[in-house]
Design a protein around this motif. Structure first.
Motif: not given
Length: 177
Positions: A131-149
């Motif tokens: 669960f990631v705050e919408i403004e936290n783009t760094n965490s979103a990028k990491l999750l994408k690299k880790l294959m999260f959807q």
């Protein structure tokens, strides 16, 4: 349940102990980390609440967190873990944080790649959630690299610093199930 520690060429993932409280305080009071993190502490003593939370996770069997250190010099980099483990539904929430000087170095991806196989293969977790705050783009990028959807957005789901914030929901499913 006793969870293992992990190591790679660059990293050590170790059990959090009371001796780590100053490092945990440093991280959870660091402005760039707590900007998007759900908890923060103003004093070393207050961080005792977080240390108790880590212990309670293990006692209850609902999760585990590790500190992340670089092997060279044992520099404290951050923490990674899982909580809210629901054994009936075979899912858990992951969390992580890293000091800014280590952002973009691949450390968090490497730490996740050590922990996730354990969660999937040994603990038989089918679904990891973040669960990631919408403004936290760094965490979103990491999750994408880790294959999260990304599954969706919970609009105005939490109140932080006097304003409502939206939270993105991410998941990674165990491909072996």
């Amino acid at each position: 349940m006793k969870h293992p520690e992990f190591e790679s060429e660059r990293l050590l993932l170790q059990h959090i102990t009371s001796e780590d409280q100053p490092a945990i305080f440093k991280g959870l009071s660091y402005p760039e980390i707590i900007k998007y993190y759900g908890v923060h502490y103003d004093t070393l003593e207050e961080t005792g609440i977080q240390m108790q939370w880590y212990q309670n996770l293990e006692k209850s069997g609902s999760g585990k967190w590790w500190i992340i250190r670089r092997r060279s010099g044992s520099h404290f980099c951050g923490a990674i873990g899982f909580n809210d483990w629901n054994k009936e539904h075979e899912k858990a929430e992951i969390g992580l944080w890293l000091f800014p000087e280590f952002w973009g170095s691949g450390i968090m991806q490497e730490a996740a790649e050590l922990v996730f196989p354990y969660l999937f293969d040994q603990l038989h977790i089918h679904r990891l959630e973040a669960f990631v705050e919408i403004e936290n783009t760094n965490s979103a990028k990491l999750l994408k690299k880790l294959m999260f959807q990304q599954e969706g957005i919970m609009r105005d789901a939490e109140k932080k610093n006097g304003r409502f914030i939206s939270i993105t929901i991410w998941s990674l499913l165990n491909a072996k199930n």
